[in-house]
Motif scaffolding. Structure first.
Motif, PDB file in Angstrom:
ATOM      1  N   ALA A   1      23.548  56.982  83.420  1.00  0.00           N
ATOM      2  CA  ALA A   1      22.331  57.506  82.781  1.00  0.00           C
ATOM      3  C   ALA A   1      22.081  58.967  83.126  1.00  0.00           C
ATOM      4  O   ALA A   1      21.406  59.680  82.373  1.00  0.00           O
ATOM      5  CB  ALA A   1      21.125  56.660  83.171  1.00  0.00           C
ATOM      6  N   THR A   2      22.629  59.453  84.257  1.00  0.00           N
ATOM      7  CA  THR A   2      22.464  60.871  84.604  1.00  0.00           C
ATOM      8  C   THR A   2      23.418  61.764  83.818  1.00  0.00           C
ATOM      9  O   THR A   2      23.299  62.988  83.876  1.00  0.00           O
ATOM     10  CB  THR A   2      22.714  61.112  86.109  1.00  0.00           C
ATOM     11  OG1 THR A   2      24.093  60.861  86.411  1.00  0.00           O
ATOM     12  CG2 THR A   2      21.823  60.216  86.962  1.00  0.00           C
ATOM     13  N   GLY A   3      24.359  61.165  83.094  1.00  0.00           N
ATOM     14  CA  GLY A   3      25.338  61.936  82.334  1.00  0.00           C
ATOM     15  C   GLY A   3      24.930  62.116  80.889  1.00  0.00           C
ATOM     16  O   GLY A   3      23.733  62.064  80.536  1.00  0.00           O
ATOM     17  N   HIS A   4      25.924  62.288  80.043  1.00  0.00           N
ATOM     18  CA  HIS A   4      25.669  62.507  78.614  1.00  0.00           C
ATOM     19  C   HIS A   4      26.748  61.767  77.830  1.00  0.00           C
ATOM     20  O   HIS A   4      27.942  62.047  77.970  1.00  0.00           O
ATOM     21  CB  HIS A   4      25.703  64.003  78.273  1.00  0.00           C
ATOM     22  CG  HIS A   4      24.645  64.794  78.973  1.00  0.00           C
ATOM     23  ND1 HIS A   4      23.373  64.951  78.475  1.00  0.00           N
ATOM     24  CD2 HIS A   4      24.676  65.434  80.176  1.00  0.00           C
ATOM     25  CE1 HIS A   4      22.653  65.680  79.325  1.00  0.00           C
ATOM     26  NE2 HIS A   4      23.427  65.991  80.361  1.00  0.00           N
ATOM     27  N   GLY A   5      26.313  60.790  77.040  1.00  0.00           N
ATOM     28  CA  GLY A   5      27.275  60.018  76.267  1.00  0.00           C
ATOM     29  C   GLY A   5      26.798  58.600  76.072  1.00  0.00           C
ATOM     30  O   GLY A   5      25.615  58.283  76.249  1.00  0.00           O
ATOM     31  N   THR A   6      27.720  57.746  75.705  1.00  0.00           N
ATOM     32  CA  THR A   6      27.408  56.341  75.432  1.00  0.00           C
ATOM     33  C   THR A   6      28.333  55.477  76.273  1.00  0.00           C
ATOM     34  O   THR A   6      29.562  55.606  76.201  1.00  0.00           O
ATOM     35  CB  THR A   6      27.617  56.027  73.941  1.00  0.00           C
ATOM     36  OG1 THR A   6      26.809  56.924  73.163  1.00  0.00           O
ATOM     37  CG2 THR A   6      27.194  54.601  73.635  1.00  0.00           C
ATOM     38  N   PHE A   7      27.727  54.565  77.054  1.00  0.00           N
ATOM     39  CA  PHE A   7      28.490  53.770  78.010  1.00  0.00           C
ATOM     40  C   PHE A   7      28.110  52.303  77.862  1.00  0.00           C
ATOM     41  O   PHE A   7      26.938  51.936  78.021  1.00  0.00           O
ATOM     42  CB  PHE A   7      28.221  54.261  79.434  1.00  0.00           C
ATOM     43  CG  PHE A   7      28.480  55.732  79.605  1.00  0.00           C
ATOM     44  CD1 PHE A   7      29.758  56.205  79.834  1.00  0.00           C
ATOM     45  CD2 PHE A   7      27.441  56.653  79.468  1.00  0.00           C
ATOM     46  CE1 PHE A   7      30.002  57.562  79.950  1.00  0.00           C
ATOM     47  CE2 PHE A   7      27.664  58.010  79.587  1.00  0.00           C
ATOM     48  CZ  PHE A   7      28.957  58.474  79.826  1.00  0.00           C
ATOM     49  N   LEU A   8      29.100  51.484  77.553  1.00  0.00           N
ATOM     50  CA  LEU A   8      28.885  50.052  77.351  1.00  0.00           C
ATOM     51  C   LEU A   8      29.442  49.286  78.546  1.00  0.00           C
ATOM     52  O   LEU A   8      30.634  49.374  78.853  1.00  0.00           O
ATOM     53  CB  LEU A   8      29.570  49.581  76.063  1.00  0.00           C
ATOM     54  CG  LEU A   8      29.471  48.083  75.766  1.00  0.00           C
ATOM     55  CD1 LEU A   8      28.014  47.661  75.538  1.00  0.00           C
ATOM     56  CD2 LEU A   8      30.317  47.729  74.551  1.00  0.00           C
ATOM     57  N   PHE A   9      28.574  48.536  79.221  1.00  0.00           N
ATOM     58  CA  PHE A   9      28.956  47.745  80.387  1.00  0.00           C
ATOM     59  C   PHE A   9      29.035  46.274  80.003  1.00  0.00           C
ATOM     60  O   PHE A   9      28.148  45.750  79.327  1.00  0.00           O
ATOM     61  CB  PHE A   9      27.915  47.891  81.506  1.00  0.00           C
ATOM     62  CG  PHE A   9      27.819  49.268  82.093  1.00  0.00           C
ATOM     63  CD1 PHE A   9      28.487  49.596  83.254  1.00  0.00           C
ATOM     64  CD2 PHE A   9      27.055  50.251  81.464  1.00  0.00           C
ATOM     65  CE1 PHE A   9      28.399  50.866  83.801  1.00  0.00           C
ATOM     66  CE2 PHE A   9      26.956  51.523  82.002  1.00  0.00           C
ATOM     67  CZ  PHE A   9      27.631  51.835  83.176  1.00  0.00           C
ATOM     68  N   ASN A  10      30.070  45.605  80.481  1.00  0.00           N
ATOM     69  CA  ASN A  10      30.181  44.156  80.282  1.00  0.00           C
ATOM     70  C   ASN A  10      30.908  43.569  81.479  1.00  0.00           C
ATOM     71  O   ASN A  10      31.459  44.290  82.319  1.00  0.00           O
ATOM     72  CB  ASN A  10      30.888  43.819  78.971  1.00  0.00           C
ATOM     73  CG  ASN A  10      30.450  42.477  78.407  1.00  0.00           C
ATOM     74  OD1 ASN A  10      29.821  41.659  79.111  1.00  0.00           O
ATOM     75  ND2 ASN A  10      30.760  42.223  77.149  1.00  0.00           N
ATOM     76  N   GLY A  11      30.906  42.247  81.574  1.00  0.00           N
ATOM     77  CA  GLY A  11      31.551  41.591  82.693  1.00  0.00           C
ATOM     78  C   GLY A  11      31.787  40.124  82.401  1.00  0.00           C
ATOM     79  O   GLY A  11      31.563  39.644  81.282  1.00  0.00           O
ATOM     80  N   SER A  12      32.201  39.401  83.409  1.00  0.00           N
ATOM     81  CA  SER A  12      32.495  37.977  83.272  1.00  0.00           C
ATOM     82  C   SER A  12      31.215  37.189  83.008  1.00  0.00           C
ATOM     83  O   SER A  12      30.098  37.689  83.178  1.00  0.00           O
ATOM     84  CB  SER A  12      33.142  37.460  84.558  1.00  0.00           C
ATOM     85  OG  SER A  12      32.203  37.499  85.623  1.00  0.00           O
ATOM     86  N   SER A  13      31.378  35.932  82.618  1.00  0.00           N
ATOM     87  CA  SER A  13      30.202  35.077  82.400  1.00  0.00           C
ATOM     88  C   SER A  13      29.409  34.939  83.687  1.00  0.00           C
ATOM     89  O   SER A  13      28.171  34.874  83.659  1.00  0.00           O
ATOM     90  CB  SER A  13      30.640  33.701  81.890  1.00  0.00           C
ATOM     91  OG  SER A  13      31.521  33.075  82.810  1.00  0.00           O
ATOM     92  N   GLN A  14      30.075  34.896  84.829  1.00  0.00           N
ATOM     93  CA  GLN A  14      29.383  34.816  86.113  1.00  0.00           C
ATOM     94  C   GLN A  14      28.491  36.036  86.319  1.00  0.00           C
ATOM     95  O   GLN A  14      27.327  35.924  86.727  1.00  0.00           O
ATOM     96  CB  GLN A  14      30.405  34.711  87.240  1.00  0.00           C
ATOM     97  CG  GLN A  14      29.785  34.521  88.624  1.00  0.00           C
ATOM     98  CD  GLN A  14      30.818  34.651  89.727  1.00  0.00           C
ATOM     99  OE1 GLN A  14      31.408  35.718  89.905  1.00  0.00           O
ATOM    100  NE2 GLN A  14      31.046  33.580  90.452  1.00  0.00           N
TER     101      GLN A  14
END
Length: 435
Positions: free
Chosen positions: A102-115
């Motif tokens: 969030a301190t940067g500039h751009g678009t960042f998509l985070f994902n992970g395991s079901s756990q």
């Protein structure tokens, strides 16, 4: 002294680096302007996931040939561009990297395991939105999480820290990259030693962090400078070999885990001392010696060292009186509901166990053979492995390989230290299927 009375030599345990220190140090190195070397990093599923997520953001991380260090080249600012970040099972990636992004500039998509998607993110996202971050989330304010970043000004925050200290740590580490820095006060903070660890490392990388009279923290803007920290052996992981010493009557020493450690979980040895073990913490190492008797009949608050409560609970049936652990309600929101999972597994072993909202009581008993449900939780697998060492033939793990999250060589090291340790079947590994 007769030959039979000569004490056995101390066993020197090879404990890998701290996951908590490794991931914090790599993130701060990425945020610094210049090149840092993170020495003796933990190389495990969680730290590789964290490192790869940073790499996806554009950070250059180079490992030395034998992974004695990771060389991290930072830009002195938040990330830029577009990236998809796979956090796997790593809670630190899901809590530390969104504030940094969030301190940067751009678009960042985070994902992970079901756990990981099942683990709560709400207090962190509420704080980030309060700072003006543009965030879109999946169901229940969890992963997947999209950050549309355009820098953060900073300001003042009160952060609900009753579920995890990682929310606060993530915000603190991002704060020097905010235009005006950050003044933050935690509310109902759990696991406070991890926040102290965060602050100590931030200062090591040149940040200015001031502790305030109201219990809050003020972080000045200005970014980070490179550093070359050495990662200590993981104190949470060391709890298993220390507990093994307590139940086998041997002495186990962990070099490099010593007085002045940044890790609060080293205090687990104080709990073992309460249970009758002999403990030595010096400037160079920590040693635990079992005395042939595990003493119970006490209550202990392990809220600040909750990652180790399972280690104590797993060996508690071998004590001479009940043991109650309390202050651990937040452990229900980790890789599994750890209180419920430990209680069910102990009952499967025929052990009388009682649980409450934030506590567990374990009464003495002789374990019967049982298949332990690990819930893909490395700490459950390692804790019950110690019980299996003390009572050979009683413990079978349904997922022995989940230890790779923090200690890929756990079973082999236990066998090296304790030849009676029964190696689990190493054929195959369950696929995650969540990526």
């Amino acid at each position: 002294m007769t030959t039979a009375e000569v004490p056995a030599p101390a066993l020197l345990a090879r404990i890998p680096g701290s996951k908590s220190l490794t991931n914090r140090a790599v993130l701060l190195a990425a945020a610094a302007r210049g090149t840092s070397r993170v020495r003796a990093p933990l190389v495990s599923d969680d730290t590789i996931a964290f490192r790869d997520a940073l790499t996806a953001c554009g950070t250059r991380v180079r490992s030395s040939p034998l992974a004695e260090y990771w060389e991290v080249t930072g830009t002195g600012r938040g990330p830029t561009g577009r990236a998809r970040l796979w956090c796997a099972d790593a809670g630190t990636a899901a809590r530390f990297l969104p504030p940094y992004a969030a301190t940067g500039h751009g678009t960042f998509l985070f994902n992970g395991s079901s756990q990981l998607r099942a683990r709560p993110q709400g207090p962190l996202l509420e704080a980030l939105r309060g700072l003006g971050a543009d965030i879109e989330t999946g169901p229940g304010d969890g992963l997947p999480l999209l950050v549309r970043a355009d820098g953060l000004t900073g300001g003042r925050l009160v952060v609900d820290s009753s579920l995890s200290s990682q929310y606060l740590s993530g915000l603190l580490m991002a704060a020097p990259l905010m235009a005006n820095g950050l003044t933050v006060r935690p509310e109902a903070l759990v696991s406070s030693p991890y926040v102290a660890m965060t602050v100590a490392l931030m200062r090591r990388f040149g940040a200015t962090v001031e502790e305030r009279p109201d219990g809050g923290l003020r972080v000045e803007p200005g970014g980070y400078t490179p550093a070359d920290p050495v990662v200590e052996p993981d104190a949470s992981t060391a709890s298993y070999v220390f507990a093994a010493a307590a139940v086998t009557g041997r002495t186990v020493t962990v070099p490099g885990l010593a007085a002045g450690s940044l890790q609060g979980d080293l205090r687990f040895v104080e709990v073992l001392e309460k249970a009758g073990a002999r403990v030595s913490v010096t400037a160079d190492a920590t040693s635990v010696t079992g005395t042939g008797r595990l003493r119970g009949g006490f209550d202990v608050d392990m809220g600040e060292i909750s990652d180790t409560f399972m280690t104590l609970a797993a060996i508690a049936p071998l004590a001479d009186a009940p043991i109650t652990v309390h202050g651990i309600g937040h452990a229900r929101l980790k890789e599994s509901d750890r209180i419920a999972a430990v209680a069910r597994n102990l009952r499967a072993c025929g052990i009388d166990t009682e649980q409450g909202r934030d506590r567990i009581t374990v009464r003495p008993g002789e374990p019967r053979p049982a298949r332990i449900a690990c819930h893909r939780d490395h700490r459950i697998a390692m804790a019950f492995s110690v019980l299996g060492l003390a009572r050979p033939g009683t413990v079978t793990l349904d997922d022995p390989h989940c230890v790779a999250k923090t200690f890929p060589g756990f079973h082999e090291e236990m066998r090296r230290l304790f030849p009676a340790y029964e190696l689990p079947d190493t054929a195959g590994r369950a696929a995650d299927g969540d990526r």
